[in-house]
Structures are given as C-alpha cells and as structure tokens.
Enzyme design. Structure first.
Site, PDB file in Angstrom:
ATOM      1  N   THR A   1     -78.680  23.055  14.106  1.00 54.37           N
ATOM      2  CA  THR A   1     -80.203  22.993  13.860  1.00 54.37           C
ATOM      3  C   THR A   1     -80.232  24.397  13.106  1.00 54.37           C
ATOM      4  O   THR A   1     -81.438  24.214  12.236  1.00 54.37           O
ATOM      5  CB  THR A   1     -80.997  23.841  15.645  1.00 54.37           C
ATOM      6  OG1 THR A   1     -80.576  24.178  16.534  1.00 54.37           O
ATOM      7  CG2 THR A   1     -80.991  22.312  16.236  1.00 54.37           C
TER       8      THR A   1
ATOM      9  N   CYS B   1     -68.668  -1.376   6.679  1.00 53.47           N
ATOM     10  CA  CYS B   1     -69.355  -2.581   6.098  1.00 53.47           C
ATOM     11  C   CYS B   1     -68.708  -3.088   7.469  1.00 53.47           C
ATOM     12  O   CYS B   1     -67.664  -3.707   8.245  1.00 53.47           O
ATOM     13  CB  CYS B   1     -68.785  -3.009   5.355  1.00 53.47           C
ATOM     14  SG  CYS B   1     -69.414  -5.028   5.459  1.00 53.47           S
TER      15      CYS B   1
ATOM     16  N   HIS C   1     -67.872  11.797  18.016  1.00 50.20           N
ATOM     17  CA  HIS C   1     -68.553   9.938  17.062  1.00 50.20           C
ATOM     18  C   HIS C   1     -69.163   9.928  16.293  1.00 50.20           C
ATOM     19  O   HIS C   1     -69.869   9.597  15.521  1.00 50.20           O
ATOM     20  CB  HIS C   1     -70.449  10.984  17.942  1.00 50.20           C
ATOM     21  CG  HIS C   1     -70.657  10.480  19.111  1.00 50.20           C
ATOM     22  ND1 HIS C   1     -70.905  11.825  20.200  1.00 50.20           N
ATOM     23  CD2 HIS C   1     -69.771  10.587  20.552  1.00 50.20           C
ATOM     24  CE1 HIS C   1     -70.922  11.586  21.383  1.00 50.20           C
ATOM     25  NE2 HIS C   1     -69.829  10.698  21.657  1.00 50.20           N
TER      26      HIS C   1
ATOM     27  N   VAL D   1     -72.148  13.818  13.203  1.00 49.71           N
ATOM     28  CA  VAL D   1     -71.666  13.620  12.825  1.00 49.71           C
ATOM     29  C   VAL D   1     -71.882  13.679  11.829  1.00 49.71           C
ATOM     30  O   VAL D   1     -72.120  13.616  10.331  1.00 49.71           O
ATOM     31  CB  VAL D   1     -71.790  12.079  13.124  1.00 49.71           C
ATOM     32  CG1 VAL D   1     -71.747  11.632  14.062  1.00 49.71           C
ATOM     33  CG2 VAL D   1     -73.949  12.079  12.406  1.00 49.71           C
TER      34      VAL D   1
HETATM   35  N1  APR Z   1     -78.158  27.854  19.772  1.00 49.15           N
HETATM   36  C1  APR Z   1     -77.934  27.321  21.507  1.00 49.15           C
HETATM   37  N2  APR Z   1     -79.137  25.835  21.506  1.00 49.15           N
HETATM   38  C2  APR Z   1     -79.056  25.499  21.026  1.00 49.15           C
HETATM   39  C3  APR Z   1     -79.808  25.994  19.336  1.00 49.15           C
HETATM   40  C4  APR Z   1     -78.900  26.837  18.718  1.00 49.15           C
HETATM   41  N3  APR Z   1     -79.959  27.146  17.363  1.00 49.15           N
HETATM   42  N4  APR Z   1     -80.348  24.205  18.648  1.00 49.15           N
HETATM   43  C5  APR Z   1     -80.497  23.352  20.631  1.00 49.15           C
HETATM   44  N5  APR Z   1     -79.566  24.076  21.315  1.00 49.15           N
HETATM   45  C6  APR Z   1     -79.604  23.259  21.998  1.00 49.15           C
HETATM   46  C7  APR Z   1     -80.723  22.696  22.684  1.00 49.15           C
HETATM   47  O1  APR Z   1     -81.373  23.374  24.073  1.00 49.15           O
HETATM   48  C8  APR Z   1     -79.633  21.857  24.007  1.00 49.15           C
HETATM   49  O2  APR Z   1     -79.700  21.431  24.647  1.00 49.15           O
HETATM   50  O3  APR Z   1     -78.592  22.093  21.599  1.00 49.15           O
HETATM   51  C9  APR Z   1     -78.597  21.025  23.099  1.00 49.15           C
HETATM   52  C10 APR Z   1     -78.109  20.281  22.037  1.00 49.15           C
HETATM   53  O4  APR Z   1     -78.628  18.773  22.941  1.00 49.15           O
HETATM   54  P1  APR Z   1     -78.626  17.657  22.552  1.00 49.15           P
HETATM   55  O5  APR Z   1     -79.808  17.613  21.815  1.00 49.15           O
HETATM   56  O6  APR Z   1     -78.818  16.725  23.264  1.00 49.15           O
HETATM   57  O7  APR Z   1     -77.536  16.842  21.337  1.00 49.15           O
HETATM   58  P2  APR Z   1     -76.502  16.545  21.677  1.00 49.15           P
HETATM   59  O8  APR Z   1     -75.278  17.344  23.271  1.00 49.15           O
HETATM   60  O9  APR Z   1     -75.178  16.802  20.940  1.00 49.15           O
HETATM   61  O10 APR Z   1     -76.199  15.723  22.576  1.00 49.15           O
HETATM   62  C11 APR Z   1     -74.806  14.584  22.182  1.00 49.15           C
HETATM   63  O11 APR Z   1     -76.145  12.888  22.738  1.00 49.15           O
HETATM   64  O12 APR Z   1     -77.526  10.982  20.956  1.00 49.15           O
HETATM   65  C12 APR Z   1     -75.820  11.094  21.335  1.00 49.15           C
HETATM   66  O13 APR Z   1     -74.343  10.919  20.037  1.00 49.15           O
HETATM   67  C13 APR Z   1     -76.066  12.004  19.892  1.00 49.15           C
HETATM   68  O14 APR Z   1     -74.078  13.426  19.830  1.00 49.15           O
HETATM   69  C14 APR Z   1     -75.204  13.381  20.350  1.00 49.15           C
HETATM   70  C15 APR Z   1     -74.370  13.010  22.143  1.00 49.15           C
END
Ligand code: APR
Length: 262
Positions: A35, A140, A132, A114
């Site tokens: 992020t 393809c 992932h 990814v």
């Molecule tokens: N620092 C610390 N934590 C953060 C930051 C940051 N800068 N930005 C976001 N977060 C936290 C959010 O609070 C959240 O709890 O990171 C976490 C991200 O969680 P998700 O959005 O669920 O992402 P992730 O855990 O990678 O998802 C896993 O879900 O949809 C599928 O394939 C997709 O690989 C993904 C998998």
C-alpha cells in the site's frame, strides 16, 4: 516457541529480542506491504485507502466465472488497467527483506502479492515464493502461451476489452491464482518446505484470512518457529503469535531488520 504458553508480547522491541537468535527467518507478506507503493490492498475498509474488495466483488472474479462470462473478463481487464497505471515501485518494507537476505538470515519471502515488487526490490528469485502467482504475466488458458501483462493491457487500451490469445484465440488471464483456482503443487511445496525449515516467521501486512496461505504461519509456529505478526489491524493469528506489532509495515519491518543487524 508458540505464543500460547508464554503469552503474546507486543511491540517491535519484543519482536526483535524474540528473533535475536533466529538465523532462518521467513517473511510472509500480504497486500499491506504494497500500500505504501500506491497499490490498494483488498480488505481495508473505508476512506481513500479502501481495499479492492470494497469496489470489486471477489466472488464475481472467481476462476469459473472468469472462464464462463466475458463481462467478468472485461471487469478483470479494467482492474488490471487500473493497477498497471499505478507504476508502483518497491518501498522500505520490500527493501528490508533484501537487507535481511544480505545479513544471511532470510530463509525466504513467501508473498501472497502478485505485484512483482519483491523482485523489483532485487530479492534473489531463489528466496521468493509467489504463492498466488504473478500479475506481471498474461497466460492463455487454452495453449499456455505466456506474455508480459503490459502487452495485453496495451491491447485493452487500444480497444480490445477482452483480448484473446494471439496464438490460438483462447482466453487470456493473469498468471495469478484466483478464487476457485489451486496453487500449483510445486509452488505450494516450496512454500511449505521454506516454512518447515525456518526458525522465525514474520507475517507482515496480511489479514491472514485466506487459506491455504494463511495456514503457513500456524504451521511454522507448530514446528517451533518464533511467530511475529506485523499488521495495521489485529489478525486472527495475533493470539497465537509470540509477538505482535500493530502499525505500519514500511517502518516496523525496516526497524525490525535494523535491530537484527545491530
Ligand atoms: N502497514 C501495515 N499493515 C497494512 C498496511 C500498511 N501500510 N496497509 C494495509 N495494511 C493491512 C490491512 O489493515 C490489512 O489487515 O494489511 C492487511 C491486508 O489484508 P488484505 O487486504 O486482506 O490482503 P491480504 O492479506 O494480502 O489478502 C490475501 O486475499 O483476495 C485475496 O489473493 C488475494 O493475496 C490476496 C489474499
């Protein structure tokens, strides 16, 4: 050592002291480490930082729906265009993983992301497992032809909303693992072997709710590794972690590596 019997400690100082003797650390990353590079995560709620799943319905982007429905594919190509326009670069969290490797204490990075940013940061591919898959390649589904995603996105921008394979006309998809798609066995075997061989496991920037990936921290702890969770928000694994740090990956992970290199 599991947090169950000692109680979970909080804060970067506790994490660093618990990992002081760890020599084979796995860093397990989720969307929260990207992020800071401008890529939205999936499940953060509200505000400008709303995750992708607050704007796209992941159930509609399942593998089965993707193959069956051209509208779903057009939505997915719209998302890919949005993500490729971000021009993301690695941030201090990605660079901290490379520094840990330079210290000789990184067993590997297992990432759910990814976006390719761990590779862009210079991490040795031998030390990287993308469980992932990667959004950098378009594949393809019929003939397996693989080309850079940038080429496919350029075709979308030139007016093809759902570009077919240039070789056989088959359906193109990012080389990622979608809901309803399995993790390739050889990739999963590498992730499990890396997890089983580690003595420290640091989960960073993940909500730890998507399986089987989210089972790896639990597997590491069960094998006796020190488990540290670094995340902006609480996760389901916090209670079983040896140490938890709630805060920003871009400062906490570099800070942890600084402490380990002191
Ligand atoms: N620092 C610390 N934590 C953060 C930051 C940051 N800068 N930005 C976001 N977060 C936290 C959010 O609070 C959240 O709890 O990171 C976490 C991200 O969680 P998700 O959005 O669920 O992402 P992730 O855990 O990678 O998802 C896993 O879900 O949809 C599928 O394939 C997709 O690989 C993904 C998998």
């Amino acid at each position: 050592m599991s947090g169950m019997d000692t109680g979970t400690l909080h804060g970067p100082g506790a994490a660093a002291s618990l990992l002081a003797s760890a020599r084979r650390i796995v860093v397990f990353t989720g969307a929260g480490v990207s992020t800071d590079s401008g890529i939205p995560d999936f499940r953060s709620t509200g505000g400008r930082d709303g995750g992708l799943w607050t704007r796209y319905d992941p159930r509609k982007l399942s593998f089965g729906r993707y193959k069956a429905d051209p509208d779903v594919r057009r939505q997915a190509w719209k998302l890919r265009r949005e993500l490729s326009a971000i021009q993301a670069r690695p941030n201090p969290a990605h660079l901290a993983c490379v520094r840990l490797a330079e210290l000789g204490r990184l067993a590997g990075v297992i990432t759910q992301n990814v976006d390719g940013l761990h590779g862009d940061a210079g991490l040795d591919p031998e030390l990287l497992v993308e469980v992932h898959g990667t959004g950098r390649i378009a594949v393809c589904l019929a003939c397996g032809d693989r080309r850079p995603m940038a080429e496919a996105v350029a075709r979308v921008e030139a007016g093809e909303p759902d570009p077919p394979c240039l070789l056989c006309g088959g359906i193109l998809k990012a080389a990622t693992v979608s809901f309803g798609q399995g993790i390739p066995p050889e990739v999963w075997a590498r992730a499990q072997a890396m997890t089983d061989a580690c003595d420290g496991f640091v989960a960073v920037g993940s909500s730890l709710v998507v399986h089987p990936a989210a089972g790896l921290p639990r597997r590491a702890a069960a094998k006796g590794a020190t488990l540290v969770v670094i995340n902006r928000e609480p996760t389901p694994l916090d209670p079983m972690a040896d140490a938890v740090c709630h805060g920003e990956a871009g400062s906490l992970l570099p800070g942890l590596v600084d402490s380990l290199s002191a």
